[in-house]
Design a protein around this motif. Structure first.
Motif, short mmCIF file in Angstrom:
data_model
loop_
_atom_site.label_atom_id
_atom_site.label_comp_id
_atom_site.label_asym_id
_atom_site.label_seq_id
_atom_site.Cartn_x
_atom_site.Cartn_y
_atom_site.Cartn_z
N TYR A 209 0.81 -1.21 0.00
CA TYR A 209 0.00 0.00 0.00
C TYR A 209 0.85 1.27 0.00
CZ TYR A 209 -3.61 -3.33 1.41
OH TYR A 209 -4.47 -4.39 1.45
N ARG A 210 2.15 1.15 -0.15
CA ARG A 210 3.00 2.33 0.00
C ARG A 210 2.82 3.33 -1.12
NH1 ARG A 210 9.26 0.68 -1.26
NH2 ARG A 210 8.98 -0.16 -3.36
N GLN A 211 2.32 2.90 -2.28
CA GLN A 211 2.10 3.83 -3.37
C GLN A 211 0.98 4.83 -3.07
OE1 GLN A 211 1.51 1.49 -6.90
NE2 GLN A 211 3.69 1.03 -7.14
N LEU A 212 0.11 4.49 -2.12
CA LEU A 212 -0.96 5.41 -1.75
C LEU A 212 -0.41 6.69 -1.13
CD1 LEU A 212 -3.59 2.93 -0.25
CD2 LEU A 212 -3.52 3.93 -2.54
N ARG A 213 0.78 6.61 -0.56
CA ARG A 213 1.40 7.80 0.01
C ARG A 213 1.70 8.82 -1.08
NH1 ARG A 213 6.96 9.00 0.50
NH2 ARG A 213 7.43 10.55 2.12
N GLN A 214 2.31 8.39 -2.17
CA GLN A 214 2.59 9.30 -3.28
C GLN A 214 1.31 9.76 -3.96
OE1 GLN A 214 5.52 10.39 -3.68
NE2 GLN A 214 6.75 8.94 -2.52
N MET A 215 0.33 8.86 -4.02
CA MET A 215 -0.94 9.22 -4.65
C MET A 215 -1.61 10.36 -3.90
SD MET A 215 -3.01 8.63 -7.12
CE MET A 215 -2.43 7.03 -7.73
N TYR A 220 -3.42 16.09 -3.93
CA TYR A 220 -3.33 17.46 -3.41
C TYR A 220 -2.92 18.44 -4.51
CZ TYR A 220 -1.23 21.51 -1.15
OH TYR A 220 -0.89 22.79 -0.81
N MET A 221 -1.90 18.08 -5.29
CA MET A 221 -1.45 18.96 -6.37
C MET A 221 -2.52 19.11 -7.44
SD MET A 221 1.41 20.05 -5.32
CE MET A 221 1.78 21.01 -6.80
N ALA A 222 -3.33 18.08 -7.65
CA ALA A 222 -4.46 18.21 -8.58
C ALA A 222 -5.44 19.24 -8.06
CB ALA A 222 -5.14 16.85 -8.76
N GLY A 223 -5.63 19.29 -6.74
CA GLY A 223 -6.48 20.33 -6.17
C GLY A 223 -5.92 21.72 -6.40
N VAL A 224 -4.60 21.85 -6.31
CA VAL A 224 -3.96 23.15 -6.59
C VAL A 224 -4.23 23.58 -8.03
CG1 VAL A 224 -1.75 24.36 -6.71
CG2 VAL A 224 -2.19 22.77 -4.83
N LEU A 225 -4.15 22.62 -8.95
CA LEU A 225 -4.41 22.93 -10.36
C LEU A 225 -5.87 23.35 -10.57
CD1 LEU A 225 -3.79 22.96 -13.38
CD2 LEU A 225 -4.15 20.49 -13.41
N VAL A 226 -6.80 22.58 -10.03
CA VAL A 226 -8.22 22.90 -10.20
C VAL A 226 -8.54 24.24 -9.55
CG1 VAL A 226 -10.57 22.17 -9.62
CG2 VAL A 226 -8.89 20.48 -10.36
N GLY A 227 -7.93 24.52 -8.41
CA GLY A 227 -8.16 25.80 -7.75
C GLY A 227 -7.70 26.98 -8.58
N PHE A 272 -7.46 17.55 -1.22
CA PHE A 272 -7.77 18.09 -2.54
C PHE A 272 -8.45 19.45 -2.40
CE2 PHE A 272 -10.65 18.76 -6.09
CZ PHE A 272 -9.86 18.48 -7.19
N ALA A 273 -9.44 19.53 -1.52
CA ALA A 273 -10.14 20.80 -1.31
C ALA A 273 -9.20 21.84 -0.72
CB ALA A 273 -11.35 20.58 -0.40
N GLY A 274 -8.29 21.43 0.17
CA GLY A 274 -7.32 22.36 0.71
C GLY A 274 -6.36 22.88 -0.34
N GLY A 548 3.82 19.19 -10.97
CA GLY A 548 3.72 18.84 -9.57
C GLY A 548 2.85 17.62 -9.31
N ILE A 549 1.86 17.39 -10.17
CA ILE A 549 1.01 16.21 -10.05
C ILE A 549 1.75 14.95 -10.47
CG2 ILE A 549 -1.08 15.10 -10.92
CD1 ILE A 549 -2.30 17.89 -11.23
N VAL A 550 2.50 15.05 -11.55
CA VAL A 550 3.17 13.87 -12.12
C VAL A 550 4.37 13.44 -11.27
CG1 VAL A 550 4.38 12.99 -14.16
CG2 VAL A 550 2.39 14.46 -14.43
N ALA A 551 5.05 14.39 -10.62
CA ALA A 551 6.28 14.08 -9.88
C ALA A 551 6.10 12.96 -8.86
CB ALA A 551 6.83 15.34 -9.22
N PRO A 552 5.08 12.99 -7.99
CA PRO A 552 4.93 11.88 -7.05
C PRO A 552 4.60 10.56 -7.72
CG PRO A 552 3.70 13.81 -6.32
CD PRO A 552 4.11 14.06 -7.73
N LEU A 553 3.90 10.61 -8.86
CA LEU A 553 3.56 9.38 -9.56
C LEU A 553 4.80 8.69 -10.11
CD1 LEU A 553 0.35 10.57 -11.48
CD2 LEU A 553 0.51 9.45 -9.25
N VAL A 554 5.75 9.49 -10.61
CA VAL A 554 6.99 8.92 -11.12
C VAL A 554 7.77 8.26 -9.99
CG1 VAL A 554 9.22 9.48 -12.18
CG2 VAL A 554 7.13 10.52 -13.05
N LYS A 555 7.66 8.82 -8.79
CA LYS A 555 8.37 8.25 -7.64
C LYS A 555 7.92 6.82 -7.37
CE LYS A 555 10.95 8.15 -3.98
NZ LYS A 555 12.41 7.95 -4.15
N MET A 556 6.71 6.47 -7.76
CA MET A 556 6.21 5.11 -7.54
C MET A 556 7.02 4.06 -8.28
SD MET A 556 2.09 5.63 -7.77
CE MET A 556 1.20 6.76 -6.68
#
Length: 627
Positions: A209-215, A220-227, A272-274, A548-556
């Motif tokens: 389940y460790r990939q959920l940490r990066q997810m 969160y960064m997706a929320g920054v983009l939508v905001g 995400f909302a934050g 910023g959204i893609v960076a944590p995904l690559v870390k997986m």
């Protein structure tokens, strides 16, 4: 600028502007706290499989506590837990001697912790002392350790324990070969000496389940983009102050809800909302700062707010060290926004926005209030609606012109600039967050490295400020990007034992990326003409947030190819440096006012005073942060 004369009439850079800018800079200190918060709230402590439940087994230390509620769902019973600050299990060797080198639980560095709690398991299943195992049920080859890392047995120096455990089987089923292993079915025990409580320890976000940490960080960064897309547009419609207050309220409420999240799913929703709210108040603050400060002082004012973000990174390390529990840490960086909401009632709405929105009467009242605060009451009373409309007739006329995103790709030169800048914006943010969100990888104190990462921005931004004014925009950006990529890639080949060198290279890379943010922001404002300058900046900001959204995904990917994430983080800035080489130089060149000027600019030589000090932020638009 015509509106600049109005600002000068009410006091220029007076007491009001200084106080309002200071009040707007304080929340920026906590912007970095939210962007980088998961370095601490989602830190991964050393861990191992929990001791299998044995009915008669008792821990040798009376202070052991029952299993935590964060155990795996399939745990059948509560097994004894080790002490809060970590544990050390010593299994008896075939000769019956405890403390065998082949059966010692060690720390990540391989050093035995003599102060740890010991749970000793005996030699015979069902023996009178309540222990399990036999002389044949050892840890395997001589030298094997029950450690923190996730590998299997097979050589003299292998470890076992973080994601696998031995299958407890009776002696009748034991063969001469290595014992079988299985996943941690009863949850994990964590070393809480550094990270007392994180979302990883609470919801067992390790192993499978460790990939959920990066997810969670990507969400969160997706929320920054939508905001940025949603609240940015609402700011143009309802006003800077209104959206600033709403964003304060939303971030305070969502941050508090995050601290009380009952599970991982709700945690991601609130984060995400934050993120949306953080993006909203960042843009609103930028607009209010730029639109109330006279042009001669705008560059230094924006630089000060930029350094507030840098200082916030250092403050985060201190707060995280003082508040080691993730829920209290989340509250610590969220509750202050209710205070910001309280005093934001005093702030003044942008007079420029009021006039352009058809609310000139209200703009006159706001300007007169500012003039009174700056001891220019008589001058303020001379301001009328007709005077404002006359001074801003050019801006009002520009509203009648229609420009869209399609203008970024409609003509060849601007289309060329657009594609090159998109690569640069994406790559800088992608590598920046790839480094900034992986502090545990450097093998030193996470609090110390956070302070160093924040402090390096000060000299980096000072150096690039001088370089931009005398060396040029293009060369400064290319060098910063290429150097960042070079040191990140070089770090792949540095042995993990050389922690000081690895940390130094990472700090240099992060400083270069921070400098690149300053370069590309100024460069973007000078490359695009006035009618589409804000559109170009907005799209560049969007590409940065996508990075910023893609960076944590690559870390997986490091689970399968450990070298791949740092290689990608290093190659991206090099590619961006190549793309920047195809951009035209803008040093000492006047800002273009029309699309035609940009299309014809390569055909003429730049003109301007070589000693001119060019502002390091745009004069007609809001500054962007590294968010």
């Amino acid at each position: 600028m015509p509106f600049g004369a109005v600002l000068a009439q009410v006091g220029g850079l007076g007491r009001f502007q200084v106080l309002q800018t200071a009040l707007l800079a304080v929340p920026i200190l906590l912007m970095a706290s939210h962007n980088l918060l998961q370095n601490f709230t989602a830190a991964v402590p050393p861990h191992r499989c929990r001791v299998p439940p044995v009915p008669s087994a008792t821990p040798s230390v009376p202070g052991a506590t029952p299993a935590s509620p964060g155990a795996a769902p399939d745990a059948t019973s509560a097994s004894p837990r080790d002490a809060l600050r970590g544990s050390d299990i010593v299994l008896r060797s075939p000769g019956g001697t405890s403390g065998s080198p082949g059966a010692t639980l060690r720390s990540p560095s391989g050093v035995h912790n003599p102060g740890a709690t010991h749970v000793t398991l005996g030699d015979t299943v069902g023996s009178s002392d309540g222990t399990w195992g036999s002389s044949n049920d050892t840890l395997g080859p001589t030298g094997a350790m029950l450690g923190w890392s996730n590998v299997t047995l097979g050589s003299l120096d292998v470890t076992l324990g973080s994601c696998q455990r031995y299958v407890a089987s009776p002696p009748a089923n034991v063969t001469g070969g290595p014992r079988a292993t299985e996943p941690c079915r009863d949850g994990w025990d964590y070393d809480r000496s550094v990270y007392v409580s994180t979302i990883v320890t609470e919801w067992d976000l390790v192993c499978g389940y460790r990939q959920l940490r990066q997810m969670a960080q990507s969400i969160y960064m997706a929320g920054v983009l939508v905001g940025a897309l949603v609240l940015g547009g609402l700011s143009d419609r309802f006003g800077r102050k209104a959206m600033l207050m709403w964003s304060y309220l939303q971030l305070g409420v969502m941050g508090t809800c995050t601290a009380f999240s009952p599970n991982y799913a709700s945690y991601c929703v609130f984060r995400f909302a934050g993120g949306m709210a953080l993006s909203g108040f960042g843009l609103s603050i930028a607009c209010l700062v730029v639109e109330w400060i006279p042009t001669p002082y705008r560059a230094i004012t924006v630089a000060i707010t930029g350094f507030a973000y840098t200082l916030g990174q250092i403050i985060l390390a201190g707060v995280a060290y003082a508040v080691p529990r993730w829920r209290w840490l989340q509250l610590s960086v969220s509750l202050p926004f209710f205070v910001f909401l309280f005093y934001s009632w005093w702030l003044a709405e942008s007079a420029r926005w009021l006039v352009l929105s058809g609310k000139a009467e209200r703009a006159v009242k706001v300007l007169q209030r500012v003039a009174t605060f700056n001891n220019r009451k008589e001058e303020g009373e001379k301001i009328t609606v007709e005077m404002l409309k006359s001074n801003m007739k050019e801006e009002l006329a520009a509203l009648k012109s229609s420009y869209t995103v399609s203008d970024l790709v409609r003509t060849p030169v601007i289309r060329h600039i657009f594609f090159c800048l998109s690569i640069v914006w994406f790559s800088i943010s992608f590598s920046y967050y790839g480094l900034a969100m992986d502090l545990q990888n450097f093998g030193v104190s996470i609090y110390l490295i956070q302070v160093i990462f924040g402090a390096v921005d000060f000299p980096a931004k000072v150096v690039v400020t001088v370089s931009l004014s005398y060396v040029g925009r293009r060369l400064s950006l290319m060098v910063a990007l290429f150097l960042a990529g070079l040191v990140i890639v070089a770090n792949i080949f540095v042995p993990t034992e050389l922690q000081t060198m690895r940390t130094a290279l990472a700090v240099i890379g992060k400083g270069c990326l921070s400098a690149s943010f300053n370069c590309v922001f100024l460069y973007t404002t000078e490359l695009y003409p006035t009618p589409i300058r804000q559109t170009g900046l907005g799209f560049g900001s969007t590409m940065a947030r996508v990075g910023g959204i893609v960076a944590p995904l690559v870390k997986m990917m490091d689970e399968y190819y450990p070298f791949l994430p740092p290689a990608v983080y290093g190659v991206a800035p090099v590619v961006a440096a190549v793309a920047a080489a195809f951009l035209p130089e803008t040093l000492n060149a006047p800002l273009p006012d029309t699309i035609e000027e940009v299309e014809n600019r390569p055909k003429r030589k730049p003109a301007g005073d070589p000693k001119e000090k060019i502002a390091l932020q745009p004069q007609d638009g809001p500054p962007l942060k590294e968010a």
